[in-house]
Structure formats: structure tokens, C-alpha cells
Motif scaffolding. Sequence first.
Motif, short mmCIF file in Angstrom:
data_model
loop_
_atom_site.label_atom_id
_atom_site.label_comp_id
_atom_site.label_asym_id
_atom_site.label_seq_id
_atom_site.Cartn_x
_atom_site.Cartn_y
_atom_site.Cartn_z
N PHE A 95 1.02 -1.15 -0.09
CA PHE A 95 0.12 0.07 -0.16
C PHE A 95 0.90 1.10 -0.17
O PHE A 95 1.87 1.25 0.54
N PRO A 96 0.27 2.21 -0.63
CA PRO A 96 1.09 3.55 -0.75
C PRO A 96 1.16 4.12 0.87
O PRO A 96 0.28 3.85 1.90
N PRO A 97 2.11 4.84 1.30
CA PRO A 97 2.28 5.33 2.65
C PRO A 97 0.93 6.15 3.20
O PRO A 97 0.25 6.72 2.13
N LYS A 98 0.58 6.07 4.16
CA LYS A 98 -0.50 6.53 4.66
C LYS A 98 -0.15 8.26 5.07
O LYS A 98 -1.29 9.02 4.96
N GLY A 99 0.72 8.46 5.44
CA GLY A 99 1.14 9.72 6.02
C GLY A 99 2.07 10.62 5.14
O GLY A 99 2.51 9.92 4.08
N PHE A 100 2.09 11.84 5.46
CA PHE A 100 2.94 12.75 4.44
C PHE A 100 4.44 13.22 5.36
O PHE A 100 4.19 13.20 6.54
N PRO A 101 5.08 13.65 4.48
CA PRO A 101 6.43 14.47 5.53
C PRO A 101 5.79 15.40 6.05
O PRO A 101 4.97 16.23 5.75
#
Length: 234
Positions: A95-101
Motif C-alpha cells: 500500500f502507498p504510505p498513509k502519512g506525509f512528510p
Amino acid sequence: PARPILSVQLVNETSAAVIWTPQQSSSPLLEILGFRLTYGLKNDSQSFSVDFRPEERQHNVTGLRPGGVYSFLLAARGRSGYGEEAQDELSVPEFPPKGFPQLSERVNATCCSLRFTWLPPNGSERNDVFTGYALTYEEVGGGVEARTLMLPADASSYTVHGLNPDRAYAVRMSAHNGAGCCTERRPSTQVRHSGALAWASHTELNPEIPPTPTPPATNPTRPVTSGGVNVGGC
């Protein structure tokens, strides 16, 4: 004992439920005294084994690696040893990352460049190892297509050059892995040049909706602090 009926089902992104049903026999020589589950990544030399009581029928496996293919083997144990193994495989989706930098509120600005720093997504939002960042910036209301730069996963800062003075810019950033980038609403930073002064504000914007430019400062000749964001001259 006869080979059990085995089923493995994905519960969430990193765990699975292993469920089995024994095949009973009226012969006391085939009485089931327990079960043994062996599992691990397919084509990997390392595996894990767990023993169960004869009445147990399910086990949850956690810590699975996104994108991995796992092999599961289950055998019933009788008086004469273990019987034939049942086998099943599970492909764990990535899955793509849930969070952001997390973009820093402190932005180093010159007349035509901006330097951003950030922290990576926290561990619970990464969905395994991310492979890099996508940094997108565009001039607000400038009618120019946004530019996207791909940065390595070990980067923690970047300087955007060639910007126009007295313009507002929207900056968006996301982490990505083999499954892509998060497609949800992205945190955005708005930055505006005004001669030798720049300031920034953090908000959450829909990528499809252009952000509203931040109002200019009243005194461009001295550093100011606005809304908890440190602002300084070139």
C-alpha cells in the motif's frame, strides 16, 4: 492423522488469520494430539513454527511484510508423529504510505529561491520502507503547470531555484513506495516572495483546488513572526 483443511486470510495490511479444520477419524491410532504451523516468506530460508493444542482452530500472524509472498504449512500430530502437511500461500499487497512528510515552518528564502526541510512520515504511517519523495510546487494563479521533483528517501531538505519575486507559491510533498504515493488530501505550504521578504503558512488543501495566497506583510524591511511562523529577510 489426515491432512487438515487450511485457509489463510488477510486481516489488515500486515496481519493474517490462519484457520484450519481437522479431518476426524474413528481410529484411536489417528487421534489428533495437536497441530504445528510453519510459515515464512516464500523462497526464504528463515521460517517460524508454532505448536497448538488439539482444540485450537485459528492463529493470527502479525508483522507481515507488505509486498511479500508467504507460505503456510500445517500438519496434525498423532501418536505416531505428524501427518501430511496442508499448504497455502498469501500475497500481502503493498500500500502507498498513509502519512506525509512534515514540512518545517521555517523556510530559508532569497530573492529567487526557497529552501525547505522536512521530517519523514512516522513509522506507523509508512507502510514498510518508502523509496522516495515527490515535491510539487507551483505559482499560485500564475497559469504555469506545476513542477514535480522526485527526491531520494534519505533526503531531508531541498532548495527550489528560479522563482519569481513578489509571487505566491504552493508546495506539496508526499512519500512514495512501490505502490505509489498517497492520493488523499495533502498538507500544503504557501510561500510568497515580496522583494527581500518571504513568509509561510501551513494548511491542508485539496490538490485540485488552488490555494489562496497569503496576504503580504506590512513591513518588508525587518524580520517578523506571523502566526507562529518565523519569517526573515534574505
